[in-house]
Motif scaffolding. Structure first.
Motif, PDB file in Angstrom:
ATOM      1  N   TRP A  52       9.097   6.334  -8.521  1.00  0.00           N
ATOM      2  CA  TRP A  52       9.344   7.757  -8.785  1.00  0.00           C
ATOM      3  C   TRP A  52      10.205   8.314  -7.659  1.00  0.00           C
ATOM      4  N   ALA A  53      11.269   9.056  -8.055  1.00  0.00           N
ATOM      5  CA  ALA A  53      12.181   9.680  -7.089  1.00  0.00           C
ATOM      6  C   ALA A  53      12.737   8.655  -6.102  1.00  0.00           C
ATOM      7  N   GLY A  54      13.030   7.449  -6.601  1.00  0.00           N
ATOM      8  CA  GLY A  54      13.620   6.428  -5.749  1.00  0.00           C
ATOM      9  C   GLY A  54      12.657   5.801  -4.762  1.00  0.00           C
ATOM     10  N   ARG A  55      11.348   5.985  -4.975  1.00  0.00           N
ATOM     11  CA  ARG A  55      10.353   5.445  -4.072  1.00  0.00           C
ATOM     12  C   ARG A  55       9.321   4.622  -4.842  1.00  0.00           C
ATOM     13  N   TRP A  56       8.838   3.564  -4.187  1.00  0.00           N
ATOM     14  CA  TRP A  56       7.850   2.686  -4.806  1.00  0.00           C
ATOM     15  C   TRP A  56       6.457   3.097  -4.342  1.00  0.00           C
ATOM     16  N   TYR A  57       5.559   3.263  -5.312  1.00  0.00           N
ATOM     17  CA  TYR A  57       4.174   3.633  -5.029  1.00  0.00           C
ATOM     18  C   TYR A  57       3.235   2.654  -5.736  1.00  0.00           C
ATOM     19  N   VAL A  58       2.036   2.529  -5.183  1.00  0.00           N
ATOM     20  CA  VAL A  58       0.976   1.818  -5.878  1.00  0.00           C
ATOM     21  C   VAL A  58      -0.180   2.796  -6.051  1.00  0.00           C
ATOM     22  N   VAL A  59      -0.664   2.896  -7.279  1.00  0.00           N
ATOM     23  CA  VAL A  59      -1.834   3.726  -7.580  1.00  0.00           C
ATOM     24  C   VAL A  59      -3.045   2.821  -7.440  1.00  0.00           C
ATOM     25  N   ALA A  60      -3.896   3.157  -6.474  1.00  0.00           N
ATOM     26  CA  ALA A  60      -4.973   2.241  -6.110  1.00  0.00           C
ATOM     27  C   ALA A  60      -6.278   2.995  -5.917  1.00  0.00           C
ATOM     28  N   TYR A  61      -7.360   2.269  -6.119  1.00  0.00           N
ATOM     29  CA  TYR A  61      -8.693   2.796  -5.845  1.00  0.00           C
ATOM     30  C   TYR A  61      -9.132   2.273  -4.483  1.00  0.00           C
ATOM     31  N   ASP A  62      -9.345   3.206  -3.542  1.00  0.00           N
ATOM     32  CA  ASP A  62      -9.704   2.849  -2.174  1.00  0.00           C
ATOM     33  C   ASP A  62     -11.191   2.505  -2.121  1.00  0.00           C
ATOM     34  N   LEU A  63     -11.486   1.253  -1.774  1.00  0.00           N
ATOM     35  CA  LEU A  63     -12.873   0.798  -1.751  1.00  0.00           C
ATOM     36  C   LEU A  63     -13.629   1.311  -0.527  1.00  0.00           C
ATOM     37  N   GLU A  64     -12.909   1.769   0.506  1.00  0.00           N
ATOM     38  CA  GLU A  64     -13.582   2.241   1.711  1.00  0.00           C
ATOM     39  C   GLU A  64     -14.211   3.610   1.496  1.00  0.00           C
ATOM     40  N   ASP A  65     -13.441   4.557   0.901  1.00  0.00           N
ATOM     41  CA  ASP A  65     -13.979   5.898   0.678  1.00  0.00           C
ATOM     42  C   ASP A  65     -14.194   6.212  -0.796  1.00  0.00           C
ATOM     43  N   GLU A  66     -13.998   5.207  -1.656  1.00  0.00           N
ATOM     44  CA  GLU A  66     -14.253   5.336  -3.088  1.00  0.00           C
ATOM     45  C   GLU A  66     -13.482   6.508  -3.696  1.00  0.00           C
ATOM     46  N   GLN A  67     -12.175   6.514  -3.457  1.00  0.00           N
ATOM     47  CA  GLN A  67     -11.290   7.537  -4.002  1.00  0.00           C
ATOM     48  C   GLN A  67     -10.013   6.897  -4.518  1.00  0.00           C
ATOM     49  N   TRP A  68      -9.411   7.540  -5.538  1.00  0.00           N
ATOM     50  CA  TRP A  68      -8.101   7.128  -6.027  1.00  0.00           C
ATOM     51  C   TRP A  68      -7.037   7.618  -5.056  1.00  0.00           C
ATOM     52  N   ARG A  69      -6.021   6.798  -4.824  1.00  0.00           N
ATOM     53  CA  ARG A  69      -4.935   7.171  -3.924  1.00  0.00           C
ATOM     54  C   ARG A  69      -3.590   6.728  -4.498  1.00  0.00           C
ATOM     55  N   VAL A  70      -2.545   7.443  -4.078  1.00  0.00           N
ATOM     56  CA  VAL A  70      -1.164   7.051  -4.368  1.00  0.00           C
ATOM     57  C   VAL A  70      -0.539   6.685  -3.029  1.00  0.00           C
ATOM     58  N   LEU A  71      -0.109   5.439  -2.869  1.00  0.00           N
ATOM     59  CA  LEU A  71       0.335   4.923  -1.583  1.00  0.00           C
ATOM     60  C   LEU A  71       1.780   4.437  -1.661  1.00  0.00           C
ATOM     61  N   ARG A  72       2.566   4.757  -0.652  1.00  0.00           N
ATOM     62  CA  ARG A  72       3.932   4.249  -0.567  1.00  0.00           C
ATOM     63  C   ARG A  72       3.904   2.758  -0.242  1.00  0.00           C
ATOM     64  N   VAL A  73       4.590   1.965  -1.036  1.00  0.00           N
ATOM     65  CA  VAL A  73       4.610   0.520  -0.803  1.00  0.00           C
ATOM     66  C   VAL A  73       5.321   0.191   0.504  1.00  0.00           C
ATOM     67  N   ASP A  74       6.359   0.971   0.864  1.00  0.00           N
ATOM     68  CA  ASP A  74       7.083   0.696   2.096  1.00  0.00           C
ATOM     69  C   ASP A  74       6.366   1.239   3.325  1.00  0.00           C
ATOM     70  N   ARG A  75       5.201   1.855   3.143  1.00  0.00           N
ATOM     71  CA  ARG A  75       4.408   2.338   4.274  1.00  0.00           C
ATOM     72  C   ARG A  75       3.145   1.491   4.450  1.00  0.00           C
ATOM     73  N   MET A  76       3.157   0.311   3.885  1.00  0.00           N
ATOM     74  CA  MET A  76       1.989  -0.552   4.002  1.00  0.00           C
ATOM     75  C   MET A  76       2.408  -1.989   4.254  1.00  0.00           C
ATOM     76  N   ARG A  77       1.482  -2.728   4.848  1.00  0.00           N
ATOM     77  CA  ARG A  77       1.617  -4.183   4.992  1.00  0.00           C
ATOM     78  C   ARG A  77       0.527  -4.799   4.131  1.00  0.00           C
ATOM     79  N   PRO A  78       0.898  -5.272   2.926  1.00  0.00           N
ATOM     80  CA  PRO A  78      -0.125  -5.775   2.004  1.00  0.00           C
ATOM     81  C   PRO A  78      -0.589  -7.179   2.362  1.00  0.00           C
ATOM     82  N   ARG A  79      -1.902  -7.380   2.242  1.00  0.00           N
ATOM     83  CA  ARG A  79      -2.498  -8.690   2.491  1.00  0.00           C
ATOM     84  C   ARG A  79      -3.200  -9.134   1.209  1.00  0.00           C
ATOM     85  N   PRO A  80      -2.657 -10.127   0.505  1.00  0.00           N
ATOM     86  CA  PRO A  80      -3.265 -10.529  -0.767  1.00  0.00           C
ATOM     87  C   PRO A  80      -4.607 -11.210  -0.570  1.00  0.00           C
TER      88      PRO A  80
END
Length: 338
Positions: A189-217
């Motif tokens: 959206w708007a030239g940016r990549w996001y992942v819509v994820a459910y945060d298991l730490e605080d049990e909330q839905w979040r929208v996260l910038r993919v380029d602002r994270m270091r993903p660990r599979p």
């Protein structure tokens, strides 16, 4: 009637759409008998195309997968679509622009003369539009890692990064401990990549910038969940804490708006940042090519504006106020609409 080879290519194009085709539908689409369709399917199978038969009342034919990439088959309209898509693909992933250009050259070289002429007839020149608010391209490995986790429903471990890609250390501003999320949707959206994820730490839905994270599979699976409101687009666009940062503009200012953060986030231009203040107020930071441009964008929200920064933005608002007041004093009311 089309020749056998032309008809077989058309049949392969239909099967390549990914859907399952009843025999009757294939015959109708090709304008031939069902017996002819069966013969053409056997022709494709002899050419090593995996055309599978699905038995039963809802059966038919579908194209399976194979270990090697078969020759690609495009009709005239598909060739034009590919040529346009490769030339207009946004460069939101690092290296995608060069790869798209090379892919177009490869396809044109391998295409028959008629299709090559159709593809070469569309030569586009893309011009930069500052209102696209494009973010810097991100590494393809990040997109691939997140995309695989979404498709396989595997939990991701993520570390939050700064805008420059560095990772804050404990005690520094912006540091967040690593956490685990369930990635459900990969969104652009708007030239940016996001992942819509459910945060298991605080049990909330979040929208996260993919380029602002270091993903660990991981290999930990998770079940599907229903999004709040069951509307992916609305959820992404109305989330104010997406991790966005202001775009690089000649003029950047901010103001306190008398609207909820979710409402402002839904309509704010890309490259702006919405900060939650309380249930009915938020702060919007955005930019434009002039201070009058920033003031004009703020005015589009049609709400009270307070606590404006910097002083240049306040002065621009005053200038616009005087201009609009002078326009109102002319008495030149617009003609009523019919």
């Amino acid at each position: 009637m089309a020749s056998t080879s032309q008809r077989a290519l058309r049949l392969l194009s239909l099967l390549g759409s990914g859907r399952q085709w009843p025999l009757h539908d294939l015959a109708t689409a090709l304008g031939v008998s069902e017996r002819t369709v069966r013969r053409d399917i056997e022709t494709l199978r002899r050419l090593d195309y995996p055309v599978h038969t699905v038995h039963g009342p809802g059966g038919g034919y579908r194209l399976g997968t194979r270990h090697t990439l078969p020759p690609l088959v495009f009709d005239h309209d598909q060739a034009l679509a590919v040529a346009v898509a490769l030339q207009t693909a946004p460069s939101t992933v690092l290296g995608l622009g060069d790869d798209a250009a090379r892919a177009l050259v490869t396809l044109e070289q391998d295409a028959p003369a008629a299709l090559r002429a159709a593809m070469e007839s569309v030569r586009l020149t893309r011009l930069h539009n500052p209102w696209e608010f494009m973010a810097p391209p991100i590494e393809p490995t990040a997109v691939t890692t997140v995309g695989i986790a979404v498709r396989r429903r595997h939990v991701l471990g993520i570390e939050t990064l700064r805008a420059d890609g560095s990772r804050p250390v404990p005690g520094e501003d912006g540091f967040l401990p690593a956490r685990r999320v369930e990635p459900h949707h990969l969104v652009v959206w708007a030239g940016r990549w996001y992942v819509v994820a459910y945060d298991l730490e605080d049990e909330q839905w979040r929208v996260l910038r993919v380029d602002r994270m270091r993903p660990r599979p991981t290999t930990q699976c998770f079940p599907p969940r229903e999004l709040p409101g069951d509307d992916l687009a609305h959820f992404v666009m109305s989330s104010h804490d997406r991790g966005d940062t202001p775009a690089d503009w000649p003029c950047t200012g901010s103001a306190r708006l008398g609207l909820p953060a979710g409402t402002v986030a839904r309509w704010a231009p890309g490259g702006s940042v919405v900060e939650y203040l309380d249930a009915d107020h938020c702060r919007l930071t955005l930019g434009a090519w002039s201070w009058a441009g920033v003031a004009g964008l703020l005015a589009t929200f049609d709400t009270e504006l307070t606590d404006l920064h910097p002083p240049e933005l306040v002065q621009a608002c005053r200038r616009l106020m005087h201009r609009w007041a002078a326009l109102a004093d002319t008495g030149n009311d617009p003609a009523p609409s019919s």
